[in-house]
Design an enzyme around this catalytic site. Structure first.
Site, PDB file in Angstrom:
ATOM      1  N   GLU A 118      -5.423  14.135  -2.027  1.00 45.10           N
ATOM      2  CA  GLU A 118      -4.788  13.731  -0.635  1.00 45.10           C
ATOM      3  C   GLU A 118      -3.373  14.059  -0.955  1.00 45.10           C
ATOM      4  O   GLU A 118      -2.761  13.619  -2.116  1.00 45.10           O
ATOM      5  CB  GLU A 118      -5.039  12.322  -0.436  1.00 45.10           C
ATOM      6  CG  GLU A 118      -6.311  12.259   0.041  1.00 45.10           C
ATOM      7  CD  GLU A 118      -6.799  10.896   0.520  1.00 45.10           C
ATOM      8  OE1 GLU A 118      -5.972   9.895   1.223  1.00 45.10           O
ATOM      9  OE2 GLU A 118      -7.912  10.227   0.452  1.00 45.10           O
TER      10      GLU A 118
ATOM     11  N   GLN B 111      -4.691  16.070   6.759  1.00 47.44           N
ATOM     12  CA  GLN B 111      -5.966  16.424   6.859  1.00 47.44           C
ATOM     13  C   GLN B 111      -6.047  17.514   7.748  1.00 47.44           C
ATOM     14  O   GLN B 111      -5.599  17.620   8.762  1.00 47.44           O
ATOM     15  CB  GLN B 111      -6.744  15.155   7.301  1.00 47.44           C
ATOM     16  CG  GLN B 111      -6.760  14.040   6.412  1.00 47.44           C
ATOM     17  CD  GLN B 111      -7.556  12.997   6.851  1.00 47.44           C
ATOM     18  OE1 GLN B 111      -8.647  13.122   7.611  1.00 47.44           O
ATOM     19  NE2 GLN B 111      -7.752  11.571   6.228  1.00 47.44           N
TER      20      GLN B 111
ATOM     21  N   ASN C 246     -13.065   6.281  -3.863  1.00 46.34           N
ATOM     22  CA  ASN C 246     -11.710   6.797  -3.291  1.00 46.34           C
ATOM     23  C   ASN C 246     -10.845   5.505  -3.319  1.00 46.34           C
ATOM     24  O   ASN C 246     -11.292   4.550  -2.908  1.00 46.34           O
ATOM     25  CB  ASN C 246     -11.964   7.315  -1.852  1.00 46.34           C
ATOM     26  CG  ASN C 246     -10.464   7.763  -1.223  1.00 46.34           C
ATOM     27  OD1 ASN C 246      -9.761   8.386  -1.424  1.00 46.34           O
ATOM     28  ND2 ASN C 246      -9.911   6.536  -0.229  1.00 46.34           N
ATOM     29  N   GLU C 247      -9.483   5.936  -3.920  1.00 47.81           N
ATOM     30  CA  GLU C 247      -8.600   4.803  -3.808  1.00 47.81           C
ATOM     31  C   GLU C 247      -9.168   3.553  -4.295  1.00 47.81           C
ATOM     32  O   GLU C 247      -9.055   2.378  -3.598  1.00 47.81           O
ATOM     33  CB  GLU C 247      -7.714   4.743  -2.750  1.00 47.81           C
ATOM     34  CG  GLU C 247      -6.944   6.048  -2.389  1.00 47.81           C
ATOM     35  CD  GLU C 247      -5.854   5.934  -1.321  1.00 47.81           C
ATOM     36  OE1 GLU C 247      -5.710   4.896  -0.779  1.00 47.81           O
ATOM     37  OE2 GLU C 247      -5.100   6.915  -1.040  1.00 47.81           O
TER      38      GLU C 247
ATOM     39  N   TYR D 169       1.799  11.046  -1.005  1.00 53.35           N
ATOM     40  CA  TYR D 169       2.071  11.176   0.729  1.00 53.35           C
ATOM     41  C   TYR D 169       3.624  11.144   0.635  1.00 53.35           C
ATOM     42  O   TYR D 169       4.241  10.585   0.014  1.00 53.35           O
ATOM     43  CB  TYR D 169       1.414  10.287   1.385  1.00 53.35           C
ATOM     44  CG  TYR D 169       0.136  10.417   1.752  1.00 53.35           C
ATOM     45  CD1 TYR D 169      -0.341  11.356   2.602  1.00 53.35           C
ATOM     46  CD2 TYR D 169      -0.670   9.408   1.229  1.00 53.35           C
ATOM     47  CE1 TYR D 169      -1.552  11.716   2.939  1.00 53.35           C
ATOM     48  CE2 TYR D 169      -2.510   9.916   1.332  1.00 53.35           C
ATOM     49  CZ  TYR D 169      -2.602  10.766   2.321  1.00 53.35           C
ATOM     50  OH  TYR D 169      -4.078  10.971   2.702  1.00 53.35           O
TER      51      TYR D 169
ATOM     52  N   GLU E  58     -11.585  13.932   6.948  1.00 51.28           N
ATOM     53  CA  GLU E  58     -12.211  12.478   7.132  1.00 51.28           C
ATOM     54  C   GLU E  58     -12.682  12.026   8.562  1.00 51.28           C
ATOM     55  O   GLU E  58     -12.337  12.472   9.550  1.00 51.28           O
ATOM     56  CB  GLU E  58     -11.155  11.405   6.577  1.00 51.28           C
ATOM     57  CG  GLU E  58     -11.485   9.892   6.648  1.00 51.28           C
ATOM     58  CD  GLU E  58     -10.478   9.051   5.857  1.00 51.28           C
ATOM     59  OE1 GLU E  58      -9.496   9.401   5.680  1.00 51.28           O
ATOM     60  OE2 GLU E  58     -10.977   7.861   5.493  1.00 51.28           O
TER      61      GLU E  58
HETATM   62  O1  AHR Z   1      -5.700  10.146   4.763  1.00 54.47           O
HETATM   63  C1  AHR Z   1      -5.587   8.942   5.314  1.00 54.47           C
HETATM   64  C2  AHR Z   1      -5.905   7.813   4.314  1.00 54.47           C
HETATM   65  O2  AHR Z   1      -4.740   7.878   3.247  1.00 54.47           O
HETATM   66  C3  AHR Z   1      -7.066   8.158   3.664  1.00 54.47           C
HETATM   67  O3  AHR Z   1      -8.402   7.405   4.002  1.00 54.47           O
HETATM   68  C4  AHR Z   1      -6.878   7.187   2.127  1.00 54.47           C
HETATM   69  O4  AHR Z   1      -7.750   7.786   0.896  1.00 54.47           O
HETATM   70  C5  AHR Z   1      -5.170   7.338   1.822  1.00 54.47           C
HETATM   71  O5  AHR Z   1      -4.652   5.856   1.700  1.00 54.47           O
END
Ligand code: AHR
Length: 495
Positions: free
Chosen positions: A300, A349, A174-175, A243, A27
Site C-alpha cells: 500500500e 487504490q 493485513n496491518e 502513505y 479494496e
Molecule cells: O487504503 C486504505 C486503508 O489504509 C487500508 O484498508 C488499510 O490497510 C490502510 O490502513
C-alpha cells in the site's frame, strides 16, 4: 536555464526490476469496486462479465501486473464463502470499516479472477487472519487451486469454474498490528506460523506467502520468531505500508486540489521518507535473511488527502493533480532503486479511492495524472536496474531531480526523470558511456502543479512527445518545472 548533468552507466547492471513493482491494490471501499471497476453484467455501461470495458482497456494499456484484493482493513472482515454462488443467494454484510454501507458480495472470488484474467494481472489475495480461521483460508486456497476432486474443488465446479486458477501471492493478514486485529508481534508471529502451514501447494501451484510487516520492533520480533523450525520456509516476503499524509491531525490532511506551495514541498519530503523506511526494513531482512530469499512488498502506497467536498468521508474519494504525478514518479524511482529486495508495490487504490489511476462518474471515466505516470514508467517492468547518478540541485530542502534507469531484454534503455521543482527548469545532459546511441525518444507529462483531469476536461494533463537531441553517447533534454519524463534509448550495439 540551468544546466544539469546525469550519468547512466549501461554496463553497470544492478538488480532485476520485478514487474510487480508496478502493481495495484483494490479494496471493497467506497466506489473502488462497486460503481467503479464492477458495474454488474446487466449494466448499460459496456462491460465484460460485469467489469467495465474501458477500465479493462486502461489497465491493459499500462500492463497492470498484479492486483491485491479484497483489502486492506476489509480483508480481515471478509469471509470468502459469502462471495460465491448465485448472486441472489449471496449474503449481505455491513462494511464496518468503510462507511457501514451494505456489501452485497456480488463481486467475489470468481469476479476477481475474471478481472485478473481479462487484464493479464497476477492475483494477490489478502487472507483474513483478524476475524477468520486457518481452516477458512485453507479452504479458499483449495477452492481456487485444487485440480482433483475435493469438497472445495467440487464447490468451485458447481459454481461454474471447472479448471482451477493459478494463485501465487497470498498475504497472511493485513496491518495485523492495527485494523487487522491489533496484535502484538509475538502473537502475529504465532498466527503466521499456523496460517501459513495450512496454505498448501496443490498440483503445480506454488504459493508465495507474505507476512505483515511493521516498524523495526515488529519486524525484529516477527523475523526472529519465524526463524525457528520449518516456519521460515513458509515465508517469502514481508510487507510495508507507506502513505504520504500531511498534517499532524489525520482529520485535516488538506485538499487534493487546493494546496499551497509549502504543502507541495511537504508532500515531497514526506514521500522521500519511504527511502528510509524501505532501507530500515531491508536492513532487518539482511540481518535475518543474508541469503536474500525474502522480498519486501510495499503493498500500500500513495497520497492520502481529505475527501472531495460533499462525498462520503468513509469512501476516501479524492482528485489527483500534477502533485500526485510527481509524487508517484518519486515513489517509483525509489522502488526501482531498491529492487534488490523490493519485489512488489501496490498503489492505493486503482479506481475512485485515494491516489487512484482512474476516476468514474456514471458512464464517464477519466485517467488521472498518476495513471499517465504508470504509463511513462511501464517499460521498467522486468528490466534490469542500471547505475545512474545526477548532480542534483536543491530547493526547499528537497533534491529537485529524481531518476532511475533500466535496460530491457530487447536491449533498450529506459530512463525516468521527475523535475520536482516548481520554479526551475533544467537543461539536462545525460551521458551514457560505453555505447553509441542509434535512436532516442522522450515523452513528457507536465503542467501547473494543481492541474488535473475532470469529467468535462479529461485531457488537461496527458502525455506528449518531447524533443531531445543526442550524439553518440549523450542526450540533451529540457526538463520543465513540475514534470515527469521518460526517455527510451536504442544503442547501436548489444549491451
Ligand atoms: O487504503 C486504505 C486503508 O489504509 C487500508 O484498508 C488499510 O490497510 C490502510 O490502513
Amino acid at each position: 536555464m540551468k544546466k544539469m548533468n546525469m550519468l547512466v552507466n549501461p554496463i553497470d547492471r544492478k538488480s532485476h526490476i520485478n514487474k510487480e513493482i508496478y502493481g495495484h491494490f483494490m479494496e471493497h471501499l467506497g466506489r473502488c469496486i462497486y460503481n467503479g471497476i464492477y458495474v454488474g453484467p446487466d449494466s448499460s455501461i459496456p462491460n465484460t462479465k460485469g467489469i467495465r470495458n474501458d477500465i479493462i482497456e486502461a489497465f491493459k494499456q499500462i500492463r497492470v501486473p498484479v492486483l491485491r484484493w479484497p483489502g486492506g482493513c476489509f480483508a480481515d472482515t471478509y469471509h470468502w464463502k459469502d462471495g460465491i454462488g448465485p448472486k441472489s443467494e449471496r449474503s449481505h454484510i455491513t462494511n464496518v470499516n468503510w462507511g457501514c454501507v451494505d456489501e452485497d458480495n456480488s463481486f467475489g472470488t470468481h469476479e476477481f479472477f475474471d478481472l485478473c484474467e481479462l487484464v493479464g494481472a497476477e492475483p494477490y489475495l489478502a487472507g483474513n487472519v483478524g476475524s477468520g480461521s486457518a481452516q477458512e483460508l485453507a479452504d479458499w486456497i483449495e477452492y481456487i487451486t485444487f485440480d482433483g476432486k475435493s469438497p472445495m474443488s467440487e464447490l468451485r465446479r458447481k459454481n461454474g469454474r471447472e479448471k482451477p486458477w493459478k494463485l501465487k501471492y497470498v498475504g497472511i493478514g493485513n496491518e495485523s498490528w492495527g485494523c487487522g486485529g491489533n496484535m502484538l508481534p509475538e502473537q502475529y508471529a504465532g498466527e503466521y506460523r499456523k496460517y501459513s502451514s495450512f496454505c498448501r501447494n496443490y498440483s503445480d501451484n506454488k504459493l508465495y506467502r507474505v507476512a505483515c510487516g511493521g516498524d523495526d520492533e515488529w519486524n525484529e520480533t516477527l523475523l526472529t520468531k519465524l526463524k525457528s523450525g520449518a516456519a521460515f520456509d513458509l515465508v517469502n516476503a514481508v510487507t510495508l505500508h507507506y502513505y504520504t499524509i500531511l498534517g499532524n491531525d489525520f482529520a485535516h490532511k488538506g485538499s487534493a486540489t487546493d494546496f499551497t506551495e509549502d504543502a507541495y514541498y511537504q508532500s515531497l519530503k514526506n514521500t522521500q521518507g519511504i527511502d528510509n523506511s524501505i532501507s530500515r526494513s531491508i536492513k532487518m531482512l539482511d540481518l535475518h535473511d543474508p541469503d536474500e530469499r525474502l522480498g519486501l512488498i510495499v503493498d500500500e502506497w500513495g497520497c492520502w488527502y481529505d475527501v472531495e467536498p460533499g462525498t462520503n468521508p468513509g469512501f476516501l474519494y479524492q482528485q489527483n493533480t500534477m502533485r500526485d504525478a510527481v509524487v508517484a514518479a518519486l515513489y517509483l524511482n525509489i522502488f526501482n532503486s531498491h529492487s534488490r529486495r523490493v519485489v512488489m508495490a501496490n498503489l492505493a487504490q486503482t479506481v475512485n479511492v485515494l491516489q487512484a489511476i482512474i476516476l468514474t462518474d456514471g458512464e464517464k471515466m477519466i485517467k488521472t495524472p498518476t495513471y499517465h505516470v504508470m504509463d511513462l514508467f511501464k517499460e521498467h517492468m522486468d528490466g534490469t536496474l542500471l547505475y545512474s547518478f545526477v548532480d542534483n540541485d536543491y530547493e526547499n530542502g528537497i533534491a529537485c531531480i529524481s531518476q532511475s534507469a533500466s535496460v530491457d531484454d530487447k536491449n533498450r534503455i529506459h530512463v525516468t526523470i521527475a523535475n520536482m521543482s516548481l520554479h526551475r527548469s533544467y537543461s539536462l545532459c545525460c551521458q551514457l558511456p560505453y555505447i553509441r546511441i542509434k535512436e532516442a525518444a522522450a515523452r513528457i507529462l507536465t503542467g501547473e502543479v494543481h492541474s488535473h483531469n475532470t469529467f468535462d476536461e479529461p485531457d488537461n494533463v496527458i502525455i506528449k512527445e518531447h524533443a531531445l537531441k543526442h550524439n553518440s553517447n549523450e542526450i540533451e533534454i529540457e526538463l520543465p518545472s513540475c514534470s515527469v519524463v521518460s526517455v527510451e534509448i536504442i544503442p547501436e550495439q548489444q549491451i
